[in-house]
Motif scaffolding. Structure first.
Motif, PDB file in Angstrom:
ATOM      1  N   MET A   1       0.830  -1.260  -0.080  1.00  0.00           N
ATOM      2  CA  MET A   1       0.068   0.016  -0.303  1.00  0.00           C
ATOM      3  C   MET A   1       0.803   1.218   0.099  1.00  0.00           C
ATOM      4  O   MET A   1       0.284   2.426  -0.535  1.00  0.00           O
ATOM      5  CB  MET A   1      -1.038   0.040   1.345  1.00  0.00           C
ATOM      6  CG  MET A   1      -1.510   1.296   1.227  1.00  0.00           C
ATOM      7  SD  MET A   1      -3.393   1.438   1.781  1.00  0.00           S
ATOM      8  CE  MET A   1      -4.055  -0.186   1.706  1.00  0.00           C
TER       9      MET A   1
ATOM     10  N   LYS B   1       2.962   2.420  -1.751  1.00  0.00           N
ATOM     11  CA  LYS B   1       3.552   2.704  -3.232  1.00  0.00           C
ATOM     12  C   LYS B   1       4.517   3.743  -3.144  1.00  0.00           C
ATOM     13  O   LYS B   1       5.458   4.002  -3.658  1.00  0.00           O
ATOM     14  CB  LYS B   1       2.455   2.483  -4.053  1.00  0.00           C
ATOM     15  CG  LYS B   1       1.497   1.148  -4.298  1.00  0.00           C
ATOM     16  CD  LYS B   1       0.506   1.287  -5.113  1.00  0.00           C
ATOM     17  CE  LYS B   1      -0.413   0.137  -4.875  1.00  0.00           C
ATOM     18  NZ  LYS B   1      -1.650   0.505  -5.612  1.00  0.00           N
TER      19      LYS B   1
ATOM     20  N   GLU C   1      -8.059   8.471  -8.958  1.00  0.00           N
ATOM     21  CA  GLU C   1      -7.002   7.654  -8.072  1.00  0.00           C
ATOM     22  C   GLU C   1      -7.229   8.134  -6.480  1.00  0.00           C
ATOM     23  O   GLU C   1      -6.955   6.953  -5.862  1.00  0.00           O
ATOM     24  CB  GLU C   1      -5.660   8.682  -8.314  1.00  0.00           C
ATOM     25  CG  GLU C   1      -4.543   8.101  -7.600  1.00  0.00           C
ATOM     26  CD  GLU C   1      -3.176   8.536  -8.256  1.00  0.00           C
ATOM     27  OE1 GLU C   1      -2.214   8.261  -7.516  1.00  0.00           O
ATOM     28  OE2 GLU C   1      -3.140   9.283  -9.354  1.00  0.00           O
TER      29      GLU C   1
ATOM     30  N   ASN D   1      -9.783   5.343  -5.587  1.00  0.00           N
ATOM     31  CA  ASN D   1      -9.142   4.250  -5.465  1.00  0.00           C
ATOM     32  C   ASN D   1      -8.334   3.974  -4.162  1.00  0.00           C
ATOM     33  O   ASN D   1      -8.527   2.929  -3.377  1.00  0.00           O
ATOM     34  CB  ASN D   1      -8.113   3.797  -6.565  1.00  0.00           C
ATOM     35  CG  ASN D   1      -9.033   3.832  -7.809  1.00  0.00           C
ATOM     36  OD1 ASN D   1     -10.241   3.242  -7.897  1.00  0.00           O
ATOM     37  ND2 ASN D   1      -8.417   3.876  -8.974  1.00  0.00           N
ATOM     38  N   VAL D   2      -7.606   5.137  -3.698  1.00  0.00           N
ATOM     39  CA  VAL D   2      -6.893   5.063  -2.523  1.00  0.00           C
ATOM     40  C   VAL D   2      -7.754   4.976  -1.433  1.00  0.00           C
ATOM     41  O   VAL D   2      -7.394   4.375  -0.209  1.00  0.00           O
ATOM     42  CB  VAL D   2      -5.940   6.324  -2.278  1.00  0.00           C
ATOM     43  CG1 VAL D   2      -5.604   6.390  -1.028  1.00  0.00           C
ATOM     44  CG2 VAL D   2      -5.096   6.186  -3.459  1.00  0.00           C
TER      45      VAL D   2
ATOM     46  N   ARG E   1     -10.797   3.725  -1.117  1.00  0.00           N
ATOM     47  CA  ARG E   1     -11.482   2.412  -0.942  1.00  0.00           C
ATOM     48  C   ARG E   1     -10.266   1.359  -0.568  1.00  0.00           C
ATOM     49  O   ARG E   1     -10.816   0.368   0.311  1.00  0.00           O
ATOM     50  CB  ARG E   1     -11.764   2.018  -2.339  1.00  0.00           C
ATOM     51  CG  ARG E   1     -12.515   0.795  -2.610  1.00  0.00           C
ATOM     52  CD  ARG E   1     -13.339   0.475  -4.018  1.00  0.00           C
ATOM     53  NE  ARG E   1     -12.690   1.078  -5.122  1.00  0.00           N
ATOM     54  CZ  ARG E   1     -13.184   2.406  -5.584  1.00  0.00           C
ATOM     55  NH1 ARG E   1     -14.121   2.997  -4.994  1.00  0.00           N
ATOM     56  NH2 ARG E   1     -12.540   2.942  -6.717  1.00  0.00           N
ATOM     57  N   GLU E   2      -9.061   1.485  -0.923  1.00  0.00           N
ATOM     58  CA  GLU E   2      -8.098   0.759  -0.498  1.00  0.00           C
ATOM     59  C   GLU E   2      -7.910   0.695   1.152  1.00  0.00           C
ATOM     60  O   GLU E   2      -7.585   0.037   2.010  1.00  0.00           O
ATOM     61  CB  GLU E   2      -6.607   0.968  -0.971  1.00  0.00           C
ATOM     62  CG  GLU E   2      -6.681   0.296  -2.342  1.00  0.00           C
ATOM     63  CD  GLU E   2      -5.293   0.837  -3.163  1.00  0.00           C
ATOM     64  OE1 GLU E   2      -4.341   1.099  -2.433  1.00  0.00           O
ATOM     65  OE2 GLU E   2      -5.365   0.624  -4.413  1.00  0.00           O
ATOM     66  N   LEU E   3      -7.788   2.043   1.424  1.00  0.00           N
ATOM     67  CA  LEU E   3      -7.506   2.270   3.013  1.00  0.00           C
ATOM     68  C   LEU E   3      -8.862   1.903   3.666  1.00  0.00           C
ATOM     69  O   LEU E   3      -8.674   1.338   4.951  1.00  0.00           O
ATOM     70  CB  LEU E   3      -7.516   4.006   3.144  1.00  0.00           C
ATOM     71  CG  LEU E   3      -6.183   4.570   2.462  1.00  0.00           C
ATOM     72  CD1 LEU E   3      -6.383   5.831   2.697  1.00  0.00           C
ATOM     73  CD2 LEU E   3      -5.033   3.879   3.552  1.00  0.00           C
ATOM     74  N   HIS E   4     -10.108   2.217   3.239  1.00  0.00           N
ATOM     75  CA  HIS E   4     -11.366   1.561   3.716  1.00  0.00           C
ATOM     76  C   HIS E   4     -11.228   0.024   4.007  1.00  0.00           C
ATOM     77  O   HIS E   4     -11.500  -0.534   5.139  1.00  0.00           O
ATOM     78  CB  HIS E   4     -12.793   2.033   2.882  1.00  0.00           C
ATOM     79  CG  HIS E   4     -13.766   1.642   3.604  1.00  0.00           C
ATOM     80  ND1 HIS E   4     -14.416   2.186   4.800  1.00  0.00           N
ATOM     81  CD2 HIS E   4     -14.590   0.525   3.218  1.00  0.00           C
ATOM     82  CE1 HIS E   4     -15.631   1.474   4.734  1.00  0.00           C
ATOM     83  NE2 HIS E   4     -15.510   0.401   4.067  1.00  0.00           N
ATOM     84  N   ASN E   5     -10.750  -0.820   3.122  1.00  0.00           N
ATOM     85  CA  ASN E   5     -10.631  -2.058   3.238  1.00  0.00           C
ATOM     86  C   ASN E   5      -9.865  -2.488   4.220  1.00  0.00           C
ATOM     87  O   ASN E   5      -9.871  -3.536   4.870  1.00  0.00           O
ATOM     88  CB  ASN E   5     -10.445  -2.720   1.776  1.00  0.00           C
ATOM     89  CG  ASN E   5     -11.639  -2.615   0.786  1.00  0.00           C
ATOM     90  OD1 ASN E   5     -12.760  -2.621   1.127  1.00  0.00           O
ATOM     91  ND2 ASN E   5     -11.201  -2.823  -0.617  1.00  0.00           N
ATOM     92  N   ARG E   6      -8.389  -1.889   4.085  1.00  0.00           N
ATOM     93  CA  ARG E   6      -7.505  -2.083   5.213  1.00  0.00           C
ATOM     94  C   ARG E   6      -8.092  -1.879   6.704  1.00  0.00           C
ATOM     95  O   ARG E   6      -7.586  -2.406   7.533  1.00  0.00           O
ATOM     96  CB  ARG E   6      -6.229  -0.975   5.060  1.00  0.00           C
ATOM     97  CG  ARG E   6      -4.959  -1.598   5.800  1.00  0.00           C
ATOM     98  CD  ARG E   6      -4.593  -2.832   5.558  1.00  0.00           C
ATOM     99  NE  ARG E   6      -3.460  -3.437   6.328  1.00  0.00           N
ATOM    100  CZ  ARG E   6      -3.039  -4.132   7.012  1.00  0.00           C
ATOM    101  NH1 ARG E   6      -4.049  -5.524   7.012  1.00  0.00           N
ATOM    102  NH2 ARG E   6      -2.285  -4.453   7.906  1.00  0.00           N
TER     103      ARG E   6
ATOM    104  N   GLU F   1     -10.182  -4.520   7.571  1.00  0.00           N
ATOM    105  CA  GLU F   1      -9.230  -5.943   7.819  1.00  0.00           C
ATOM    106  C   GLU F   1      -8.754  -5.710   9.264  1.00  0.00           C
ATOM    107  O   GLU F   1      -8.574  -6.737  10.017  1.00  0.00           O
ATOM    108  CB  GLU F   1      -8.215  -5.983   6.930  1.00  0.00           C
ATOM    109  CG  GLU F   1      -8.542  -6.194   5.607  1.00  0.00           C
ATOM    110  CD  GLU F   1      -7.327  -6.304   4.485  1.00  0.00           C
ATOM    111  OE1 GLU F   1      -6.189  -6.115   4.778  1.00  0.00           O
ATOM    112  OE2 GLU F   1      -7.738  -6.441   3.226  1.00  0.00           O
TER     113      GLU F   1
END
Length: 61
Positions: A1, A3, A28, A31-32, A34-39, A42
């Motif tokens: 993540m 990157k 972008e 997308n970031v 969404r990735e942070l939300h998923n993390r 988790e």
């Protein structure tokens, strides 16, 4: 993540971008987010699992 961190953008920088570049930035960022939300989800599940494990261990002891 991890990157790369996006370049800090202020109003002056953004005002010089084309519509296409602004749209790309928005996509972008979505997308970031969404990735942070998923993390976050988790990590919350992991916290819940660890709490449950801790509670079970303390009942056994």
């Amino acid at each position: 993540m991890n990157k790369h961190l996006p370049q800090e953008q202020d109003r002056e920088i953004l005002s010089q971008l084309s519509t296409e570049e602004l749209v790309s930035n928005i996509i972008e960022q979505g997308n970031v987010i969404r990735e942070l939300h998923n993390r976050v989800l988790e990590l919350q599940q992991e916290i819940d699992r660890l709490k449950l494990s801790r509670d079970l261990d303390s009942k056994i002891s």
